[in-house]
Scaffold this motif. Structure first.
Motif, PDB file in Angstrom:
ATOM      1  N   TRP A 162       0.825  -1.207   0.000  1.00 25.68           N
ATOM      2  CA  TRP A 162       0.000   0.000   0.000  1.00 25.68           C
ATOM      3  C   TRP A 162       0.857   1.254   0.000  1.00 25.68           C
ATOM      4  O   TRP A 162       1.993   1.244   0.480  1.00 25.68           O
ATOM      5  N   ARG A 163       0.274   2.317  -0.536  1.00 23.72           N
ATOM      6  CA  ARG A 163       0.814   3.667  -0.343  1.00 23.72           C
ATOM      7  C   ARG A 163      -0.287   4.529   0.268  1.00 23.72           C
ATOM      8  O   ARG A 163      -1.435   4.489  -0.189  1.00 23.72           O
ATOM      9  N   LEU A 164       0.082   5.291   1.273  1.00 21.48           N
ATOM     10  CA  LEU A 164      -0.868   6.172   1.939  1.00 21.48           C
ATOM     11  C   LEU A 164      -0.357   7.601   1.917  1.00 21.48           C
ATOM     12  O   LEU A 164       0.855   7.832   1.948  1.00 21.48           O
ATOM     13  N   LYS A 165      -1.276   8.538   1.858  1.00 21.13           N
ATOM     14  CA  LYS A 165      -0.963   9.946   2.026  1.00 21.13           C
ATOM     15  C   LYS A 165      -1.606  10.414   3.320  1.00 21.13           C
ATOM     16  O   LYS A 165      -2.807  10.232   3.516  1.00 21.13           O
ATOM     17  N   LEU A 166      -0.797  11.008   4.198  1.00 20.53           N
ATOM     18  CA  LEU A 166      -1.288  11.480   5.481  1.00 20.53           C
ATOM     19  C   LEU A 166      -1.287  13.001   5.536  1.00 20.53           C
ATOM     20  O   LEU A 166      -0.414  13.652   4.959  1.00 20.53           O
ATOM     21  N   GLN A 167      -2.258  13.546   6.247  1.00 18.32           N
ATOM     22  CA  GLN A 167      -2.354  14.986   6.460  1.00 18.32           C
ATOM     23  C   GLN A 167      -2.292  15.250   7.964  1.00 18.32           C
ATOM     24  O   GLN A 167      -2.960  14.582   8.755  1.00 18.32           O
ATOM     25  N   ARG A 168      -1.479  16.217   8.361  1.00 19.24           N
ATOM     26  CA  ARG A 168      -1.364  16.554   9.776  1.00 19.24           C
ATOM     27  C   ARG A 168      -2.648  17.182  10.291  1.00 19.24           C
ATOM     28  O   ARG A 168      -3.285  17.985   9.606  1.00 19.24           O
ATOM     29  N   CYS A 169      -3.018  16.833  11.503  1.00 20.50           N
ATOM     30  CA  CYS A 169      -4.165  17.456  12.177  1.00 20.50           C
ATOM     31  C   CYS A 169      -3.705  18.797  12.753  1.00 20.50           C
ATOM     32  O   CYS A 169      -2.988  18.835  13.765  1.00 20.50           O
ATOM     33  N   ARG A 170      -4.125  19.864  12.128  1.00 21.31           N
ATOM     34  CA  ARG A 170      -3.581  21.182  12.486  1.00 21.31           C
ATOM     35  C   ARG A 170      -4.155  21.750  13.775  1.00 21.31           C
ATOM     36  O   ARG A 170      -3.634  22.724  14.310  1.00 21.31           O
ATOM     37  N   LEU A 171      -5.230  21.144  14.279  1.00 21.91           N
ATOM     38  CA  LEU A 171      -5.766  21.610  15.562  1.00 21.91           C
ATOM     39  C   LEU A 171      -4.988  21.026  16.740  1.00 21.91           C
ATOM     40  O   LEU A 171      -5.074  21.536  17.856  1.00 21.91           O
ATOM     41  N   THR A 172      -4.228  19.974  16.487  1.00 21.80           N
ATOM     42  CA  THR A 172      -3.388  19.383  17.530  1.00 21.80           C
ATOM     43  C   THR A 172      -2.126  20.222  17.686  1.00 21.80           C
ATOM     44  O   THR A 172      -1.468  20.536  16.695  1.00 21.80           O
ATOM     45  N   PRO A 173      -1.767  20.599  18.915  1.00 15.61           N
ATOM     46  CA  PRO A 173      -0.612  21.479  19.116  1.00 15.61           C
ATOM     47  C   PRO A 173       0.691  20.879  18.607  1.00 15.61           C
ATOM     48  O   PRO A 173       0.876  19.654  18.609  1.00 15.61           O
ATOM     49  N   VAL A 174       1.599  21.746  18.179  1.00 18.14           N
ATOM     50  CA  VAL A 174       2.937  21.353  17.769  1.00 18.14           C
ATOM     51  C   VAL A 174       3.754  21.102  19.031  1.00 18.14           C
ATOM     52  O   VAL A 174       3.629  21.828  20.023  1.00 18.14           O
ATOM     53  N   MET A 175       4.614  20.081  19.011  1.00 20.33           N
ATOM     54  CA  MET A 175       5.386  19.765  20.213  1.00 20.33           C
ATOM     55  C   MET A 175       6.604  20.667  20.348  1.00 20.33           C
ATOM     56  O   MET A 175       6.863  21.231  21.399  1.00 20.33           O
ATOM     57  N   PHE A 176       7.362  20.827  19.277  1.00 24.66           N
ATOM     58  CA  PHE A 176       8.537  21.684  19.329  1.00 24.66           C
ATOM     59  C   PHE A 176       8.434  22.775  18.262  1.00 24.66           C
ATOM     60  O   PHE A 176       8.130  23.906  18.562  1.00 24.66           O
ATOM     61  N   ALA A 177       8.687  22.435  17.005  1.00 22.60           N
ATOM     62  CA  ALA A 177       8.595  23.451  15.951  1.00 22.60           C
ATOM     63  C   ALA A 177       8.651  22.773  14.595  1.00 22.60           C
ATOM     64  O   ALA A 177       9.051  21.620  14.472  1.00 22.60           O
ATOM     65  N   GLU A 178       8.206  23.494  13.564  1.00 27.96           N
ATOM     66  CA  GLU A 178       8.305  23.067  12.169  1.00 27.96           C
ATOM     67  C   GLU A 178       7.753  21.662  11.923  1.00 27.96           C
ATOM     68  O   GLU A 178       8.460  20.763  11.480  1.00 27.96           O
ATOM     69  N   PRO A 179       6.482  21.439  12.174  1.00 25.08           N
ATOM     70  CA  PRO A 179       5.895  20.126  11.873  1.00 25.08           C
ATOM     71  C   PRO A 179       5.800  19.908  10.364  1.00 25.08           C
ATOM     72  O   PRO A 179       5.704  20.856   9.590  1.00 25.08           O
ATOM     73  N   VAL A 180       5.832  18.653   9.970  1.00 26.60           N
ATOM     74  CA  VAL A 180       5.680  18.297   8.559  1.00 26.60           C
ATOM     75  C   VAL A 180       4.200  18.050   8.301  1.00 26.60           C
ATOM     76  O   VAL A 180       3.584  17.192   8.942  1.00 26.60           O
ATOM     77  N   ASP A 181       3.612  18.800   7.372  1.00 27.64           N
ATOM     78  CA  ASP A 181       2.170  18.742   7.142  1.00 27.64           C
ATOM     79  C   ASP A 181       1.721  17.471   6.436  1.00 27.64           C
ATOM     80  O   ASP A 181       0.677  16.914   6.759  1.00 27.64           O
ATOM     81  N   ARG A 182       2.492  17.021   5.452  1.00 25.95           N
ATOM     82  CA  ARG A 182       2.059  15.886   4.647  1.00 25.95           C
ATOM     83  C   ARG A 182       3.113  14.782   4.674  1.00 25.95           C
ATOM     84  O   ARG A 182       4.297  15.045   4.462  1.00 25.95           O
ATOM     85  N   LEU A 183       2.642  13.566   4.924  1.00 27.72           N
ATOM     86  CA  LEU A 183       3.536  12.420   4.968  1.00 27.72           C
ATOM     87  C   LEU A 183       3.133  11.394   3.917  1.00 27.72           C
ATOM     88  O   LEU A 183       1.959  11.278   3.558  1.00 27.72           O
ATOM     89  N   SER A 184       4.116  10.652   3.468  1.00 26.48           N
ATOM     90  CA  SER A 184       3.890   9.532   2.562  1.00 26.48           C
ATOM     91  C   SER A 184       4.297   8.260   3.289  1.00 26.48           C
ATOM     92  O   SER A 184       5.392   8.185   3.858  1.00 26.48           O
ATOM     93  N   VAL A 185       3.409   7.275   3.284  1.00 23.02           N
ATOM     94  CA  VAL A 185       3.679   6.000   3.951  1.00 23.02           C
ATOM     95  C   VAL A 185       3.674   4.898   2.909  1.00 23.02           C
ATOM     96  O   VAL A 185       2.733   4.784   2.120  1.00 23.02           O
ATOM     97  N   GLU A 186       4.729   4.115   2.892  1.00 21.07           N
ATOM     98  CA  GLU A 186       4.818   2.994   1.960  1.00 21.07           C
ATOM     99  C   GLU A 186       4.925   1.706   2.759  1.00 21.07           C
ATOM    100  O   GLU A 186       5.780   1.573   3.631  1.00 21.07           O
ATOM    101  N   ILE A 187       4.045   0.768   2.458  1.00 23.48           N
ATOM    102  CA  ILE A 187       4.021  -0.516   3.157  1.00 23.48           C
ATOM    103  C   ILE A 187       4.381  -1.614   2.178  1.00 23.48           C
ATOM    104  O   ILE A 187       3.749  -1.760   1.137  1.00 23.48           O
ATOM    105  N   GLN A 188       5.410  -2.365   2.524  1.00 20.78           N
ATOM    106  CA  GLN A 188       5.914  -3.420   1.650  1.00 20.78           C
ATOM    107  C   GLN A 188       5.807  -4.767   2.366  1.00 20.78           C
ATOM    108  O   GLN A 188       6.442  -4.976   3.399  1.00 20.78           O
ATOM    109  N   PHE A 189       4.989  -5.663   1.800  1.00 23.28           N
ATOM    110  CA  PHE A 189       4.908  -7.030   2.326  1.00 23.28           C
ATOM    111  C   PHE A 189       6.017  -7.832   1.654  1.00 23.28           C
ATOM    112  O   PHE A 189       5.796  -8.524   0.671  1.00 23.28           O
TER     113      PHE A 189
END
Length: 340
Positions: A162-189
């Motif tokens: 599978w390949r997934l596209k993730l979006q950050r939940c912007r209402l959740t507080p940032v822990m330190f700084a400069e969060p990454v808004d969009r992630l790509s997840v690749e799952i390899q069986f």
């Protein structure tokens, strides 16, 4: 992640994945900073640089396309996210805090200076433990149940997984700084006993460890007769790896906050047993870890005379967990060169 069937230990040779049911192990990684965070182990239940690991359902076999994110990969039907990034919450709900037992607390404030207001600014819970006599280091600041960091916005089935596209939940507080808004997840069986999960910055090229590991590309076929199942929850994003034979959960990233910031990465899971080895280099009195009282084990090279419990010259971001008396085992490699 590698999973042995019985009687012997099969060793994992890939990116991140985790292990079965009895101890919480949050792992935090710094991508560019000079300060190291620690891999910490939480008490047992009485009962990266942009490359990490994650997991959708292992039931998927035929490559077909879908853009509807699934509630889990077993049943690919979930309501799409309302509007981009409008998920999460700035304040932890009382019921979400009450739902987390003492032994399942994942420290939301591992750095110094924790207090109630600072804890709540991170969207976390601040509560006294209900049974502090059993464990001495239970964190007072911890992640609430169903803490929302990212949601799945798009899912594509491939020939190998599978390949997934993730979006950050912007209402959740940032822990330190400069969060990454969009992630790509690749799952390899990759094999019947090996799974690879990569979590990457979707918009920026990042350094990845230049050591060749098994890699799958489009056209490669997912392994059949897998010893594991994979379940993915879309909102908030998390994944579980389950041994088919025993139904033991050997990795569950829904146990703490997934963080993906410019200089801070964090993923957590809960282990199936106390038979836990690895995460070096440190001086230990024995190979078996025996301190799960929220003990921090840094993975950060340091020119240090051998001293009990301190990080030393090498880093080995790998662990092995023996799950039961029949020696069913799994192992996880955190394929990352940064401080952990």
């Amino acid at each position: 992640m590698a999973i042995s069937k019985i009687g012997k230990v099969a060793i994992l040779v890939v990116a991140l994945v985790v292990i079965v049911v009895a101890v919480v192990i949050p792992v935090t990684v710094l991508t560019r900073g000079h300060t190291s965070q620690n891999a910490t182990a939480s008490s047992p239940t009485p009962k990266s640089t942009p490359s990490t690991t994650s997991t959708p359902t292992s039931r998927a076999t035929q490559p077909q396309q879908t853009t509807q994110p699934p509630a889990t990969t077993r049943s690919p039907t979930v309501k799409p996210t309302q509007s981009v990034g409008q998920c999460g919450t700035a304040t932890a709900a009382a019921q979400s805090c009450a739902a987390v037992q003492d032994v399942d607390r994942h420290n939301c404030f591992p750095d110094e200076g924790a207090n109630e207001s600072k804890c709540q600014e991170r969207g976390c819970c601040w509560r006294q433990p209900t049974n502090s006599s059993m464990y001495s280091n239970i964190p007072m600041c911890f992640y609430p149940a169903n803490y929302a960091s990212y949601v799945v916005e798009e899912q594509t089935e491939t020939s190998f997984g599978w390949r997934l596209k993730l979006q950050r939940c912007r209402l959740t507080p940032v822990m330190f700084a400069e969060p990454v808004d969009r992630l790509s997840v690749e799952i390899q069986f990759q094999q019947s006993n090996r799974l690879r999960v990569k979590i990457m910055d979707a918009d920026n090229q990042r350094y990845q460890v230049p050591i060749p590991l098994p890699e799958m590309k489009d056209g490669d076929q997912a392994a059949t007769n897998r010893l594991y199942d994979l379940e993915v929850t879309a909102s908030p994003f998390s994944f579980r790896v389950i041994r088919k034979e025993t139904k033991a959960v050997i990795f569950d990233s829904g146990r703490g906050g997934l963080r993906y910031e410019n200089q801070f990465l964090q993923i957590s899971s809960k282990l199936p047993s106390r038979y836990f080895y690895g995460l070096g280099e440190h001086e230990h009195r024995q190979f078996l870890h025996n301190n799960f009282n929220w003990k921090a084990w840094p993975l950060f090279t340091k020119d240090e005379f051998p001293t009990a419990d301190l990080n030393l010259y090498g880093v080995h971001p790998f662990y092995l967990n023996i799950e039961d008396n029949d020696a069913r085992s799994n192992a996880v490699l955190f394929y990352n060169s940064n401080a952990m």
